[in-house]
Design a protein around this motif. Structure first.
Motif, PDB file in Angstrom:
ATOM      1  N   ASP A 158       0.826  -1.209   0.000  1.00  8.03           N
ATOM      2  CA  ASP A 158       0.000   0.000   0.000  1.00  8.03           C
ATOM      3  C   ASP A 158       0.860   1.260   0.000  1.00  8.03           C
ATOM      4  O   ASP A 158       0.502   2.263  -0.636  1.00  8.03           O
ATOM      5  CB  ASP A 158      -0.920   0.006   1.228  1.00  8.03           C
ATOM      6  CG  ASP A 158      -2.039  -1.022   1.115  1.00  8.03           C
ATOM      7  OD1 ASP A 158      -2.333  -1.455  -0.019  1.00  8.03           O
ATOM      8  OD2 ASP A 158      -2.599  -1.403   2.160  1.00  8.03           O
ATOM      9  N   PHE A 159       1.983   1.212   0.692  1.00 11.72           N
ATOM     10  CA  PHE A 159       2.889   2.369   0.731  1.00 11.72           C
ATOM     11  C   PHE A 159       3.441   2.662  -0.660  1.00 11.72           C
ATOM     12  O   PHE A 159       3.492   3.810  -1.110  1.00 11.72           O
ATOM     13  CB  PHE A 159       4.024   2.101   1.724  1.00 11.72           C
ATOM     14  CG  PHE A 159       4.968   3.249   1.912  1.00 11.72           C
ATOM     15  CD1 PHE A 159       4.515   4.550   2.054  1.00 11.72           C
ATOM     16  CD2 PHE A 159       6.343   3.023   1.955  1.00 11.72           C
ATOM     17  CE1 PHE A 159       5.405   5.609   2.237  1.00 11.72           C
ATOM     18  CE2 PHE A 159       7.230   4.073   2.135  1.00 11.72           C
ATOM     19  CZ  PHE A 159       6.758   5.365   2.276  1.00 11.72           C
ATOM     20  N   LEU A 160       3.830   1.605  -1.370  1.00  7.11           N
ATOM     21  CA  LEU A 160       4.350   1.773  -2.728  1.00  7.11           C
ATOM     22  C   LEU A 160       3.267   2.317  -3.663  1.00  7.11           C
ATOM     23  O   LEU A 160       3.516   3.236  -4.456  1.00  7.11           O
ATOM     24  CB  LEU A 160       4.879   0.443  -3.260  1.00  7.11           C
ATOM     25  CG  LEU A 160       6.132  -0.120  -2.576  1.00  7.11           C
ATOM     26  CD1 LEU A 160       6.416  -1.533  -3.064  1.00  7.11           C
ATOM     27  CD2 LEU A 160       7.352   0.767  -2.827  1.00  7.11           C
ATOM     28  N   LYS A 161       2.066   1.781  -3.537  1.00  6.22           N
ATOM     29  CA  LYS A 161       0.965   2.210  -4.405  1.00  6.22           C
ATOM     30  C   LYS A 161       0.538   3.650  -4.132  1.00  6.22           C
ATOM     31  O   LYS A 161      -0.022   4.307  -5.017  1.00  6.22           O
ATOM     32  CB  LYS A 161      -0.227   1.270  -4.231  1.00  6.22           C
ATOM     33  CG  LYS A 161       0.001  -0.121  -4.797  1.00  6.22           C
ATOM     34  CD  LYS A 161      -1.184  -1.036  -4.524  1.00  6.22           C
ATOM     35  CE  LYS A 161      -0.931  -2.438  -5.067  1.00  6.22           C
ATOM     36  NZ  LYS A 161      -2.052  -3.365  -4.732  1.00  6.22           N
ATOM     37  N   SER A 162       0.821   4.135  -2.945  1.00  4.09           N
ATOM     38  CA  SER A 162       0.420   5.506  -2.588  1.00  4.09           C
ATOM     39  C   SER A 162       1.336   6.563  -3.195  1.00  4.09           C
ATOM     40  O   SER A 162       1.047   7.755  -3.101  1.00  4.09           O
ATOM     41  CB  SER A 162       0.381   5.664  -1.063  1.00  4.09           C
ATOM     42  OG  SER A 162       1.684   5.587  -0.502  1.00  4.09           O
ATOM     43  N   HIS A 163       2.440   6.105  -3.812  1.00  4.94           N
ATOM     44  CA  HIS A 163       3.374   7.045  -4.445  1.00  4.94           C
ATOM     45  C   HIS A 163       3.706   6.553  -5.857  1.00  4.94           C
ATOM     46  O   HIS A 163       4.866   6.259  -6.175  1.00  4.94           O
ATOM     47  CB  HIS A 163       4.645   7.180  -3.610  1.00  4.94           C
ATOM     48  CG  HIS A 163       4.419   7.777  -2.261  1.00  4.94           C
ATOM     49  ND1 HIS A 163       4.290   9.133  -2.059  1.00  4.94           N
ATOM     50  CD2 HIS A 163       4.278   7.192  -1.046  1.00  4.94           C
ATOM     51  CE1 HIS A 163       4.086   9.366  -0.782  1.00  4.94           C
ATOM     52  NE2 HIS A 163       4.072   8.216  -0.143  1.00  4.94           N
ATOM     53  N   PRO A 164       2.701   6.492  -6.745  1.00  4.39           N
ATOM     54  CA  PRO A 164       2.921   5.938  -8.084  1.00  4.39           C
ATOM     55  C   PRO A 164       3.836   6.788  -8.964  1.00  4.39           C
ATOM     56  O   PRO A 164       4.321   6.311  -9.990  1.00  4.39           O
ATOM     57  CB  PRO A 164       1.503   5.870  -8.667  1.00  4.39           C
ATOM     58  CG  PRO A 164       0.755   6.963  -7.946  1.00  4.39           C
ATOM     59  CD  PRO A 164       1.312   6.943  -6.546  1.00  4.39           C
ATOM     60  N   ASP A 165       4.067   8.038  -8.572  1.00  4.90           N
ATOM     61  CA  ASP A 165       4.978   8.892  -9.340  1.00  4.90           C
ATOM     62  C   ASP A 165       6.430   8.501  -9.110  1.00  4.90           C
ATOM     63  O   ASP A 165       7.316   8.836  -9.916  1.00  4.90           O
ATOM     64  CB  ASP A 165       4.782  10.356  -8.955  1.00  4.90           C
ATOM     65  CG  ASP A 165       4.946  10.600  -7.463  1.00  4.90           C
ATOM     66  OD1 ASP A 165       4.513   9.743  -6.661  1.00  4.90           O
ATOM     67  OD2 ASP A 165       5.501  11.653  -7.088  1.00  4.90           O
ATOM     68  N   ILE A 166       6.703   7.774  -8.009  1.00  6.57           N
ATOM     69  CA  ILE A 166       8.064   7.333  -7.676  1.00  6.57           C
ATOM     70  C   ILE A 166       8.182   5.822  -7.847  1.00  6.57           C
ATOM     71  O   ILE A 166       9.092   5.332  -8.519  1.00  6.57           O
ATOM     72  CB  ILE A 166       8.431   7.729  -6.230  1.00  6.57           C
ATOM     73  CG1 ILE A 166       8.316   9.242  -6.048  1.00  6.57           C
ATOM     74  CG2 ILE A 166       9.849   7.238  -5.885  1.00  6.57           C
ATOM     75  CD1 ILE A 166       8.423   9.693  -4.603  1.00  6.57           C
ATOM     76  N   ALA A 167       7.279   5.090  -7.216  1.00  9.03           N
ATOM     77  CA  ALA A 167       7.242   3.625  -7.329  1.00  9.03           C
ATOM     78  C   ALA A 167       6.347   3.281  -8.509  1.00  9.03           C
ATOM     79  O   ALA A 167       5.124   3.209  -8.383  1.00  9.03           O
ATOM     80  CB  ALA A 167       6.712   3.001  -6.036  1.00  9.03           C
ATOM     81  N   ILE A 168       6.939   3.090  -9.667  1.00 12.19           N
ATOM     82  CA  ILE A 168       6.185   2.944 -10.906  1.00 12.19           C
ATOM     83  C   ILE A 168       5.420   1.624 -10.906  1.00 12.19           C
ATOM     84  O   ILE A 168       6.009   0.547 -10.812  1.00 12.19           O
ATOM     85  CB  ILE A 168       7.133   3.029 -12.116  1.00 12.19           C
ATOM     86  CG1 ILE A 168       7.999   4.294 -12.019  1.00 12.19           C
ATOM     87  CG2 ILE A 168       6.340   3.007 -13.414  1.00 12.19           C
ATOM     88  CD1 ILE A 168       7.233   5.591 -11.886  1.00 12.19           C
TER      89      ILE A 168
END
Length: 214
Positions: A11-21
């Motif tokens: 969920d943490f990765l998905k919350s920053h899709p501009d960084i974690a593609i």
């Protein structure tokens, strides 16, 4: 590598899709568009917690970086570094190195870094080593003509194997150090493992290998 599971990592990765593609295949051939500039792109395969890539991104703002790590519970540390240090030239991918051709076009990447990769010491695991010939073939495809692989390790056996693998593949060895921290090399950015091992007095090995253009 033994990794402690962190259920909230996804969920943490998905919350920053501009960084974690989230859909890297959609950007194949268009990574410079994503970064919004024409700067060279360097990737690290097996980024761990990201100290190296964060340091490189900070040190070289005119280069774009992509940290590639298989384990979500590890790569979230890279994401946190990008957020804390505001590094617009660093993206992260939670993917398997075997699939890099699915995410990058031919000649799209300018350099590949391999730092303190798992040595997979048993002969039956040779194909898993990130300097095995099948991985070298992947790097060659996604790199520019004459692109380079920069490799660091504390493992003498893996280093010797990798030098042989580079040579057998027909690559040119541009730089080889059997004791990096006691050499004249400048601009080194340490990884977490590198700092740990060097404090224990272990030698750090480094090489730069270049694919031939013909």
């Amino acid at each position: 590598m033994r990794v402690r599971n962190k259920p909230w990592a996804s969920d943490f990765l998905k919350s920053h899709p501009d960084i974690a593609i989230q859909d890297p295949a959609a950007h194949k051939g268009k990574w410079k568009e994503l970064f919004g500039n024409d700067h060279p792109i360097h990737i690290e395969v097996g980024s761990g917690k990201g100290r190296f890539m964060a340091g490189m991104a900070k040190q070289n703002p005119d280069t774009n970086y992509i940290a590639i790590e298989l384990f979500q519970s590890v790569i979230i540390d890279v994401l946190q570094k990008v957020l804390d240090e505001e590094l617009p030239n660093l993206k992260i991918l939670n993917v398997n190195a075997e699939d890099l051709r699915d995410y990058f076009d031919y000649g799209e990447i300018d350099r590949v870094y391999l730092n303190f990769s798992d040595p997979w010491p048993k002969n039956r695991h040779e194909k898993r080593r990130l300097t095995f010939k099948t991985f070298l073939s992947i790097y060659e495809d996604i790199l520019i003509k004459g692109g380079e692989v920069h490799f660091k390790t504390d493992n003498q056996g893996l280093f010797e194997y990798s030098l042989q693998s580079f040579s057998a593949y027909g690559m040119l060895l541009k730089f080889v150090s059997l004791d990096l921290h006691n050499s004249s090399y400048e601009g080194n950015v340490m990884t977490e493992y590198e700092e740990k091992f060097s404090k224990l007095g272990q030698r750090i090995y480094r090489s730069e290998a270049k694919f031939q253009t013909e």
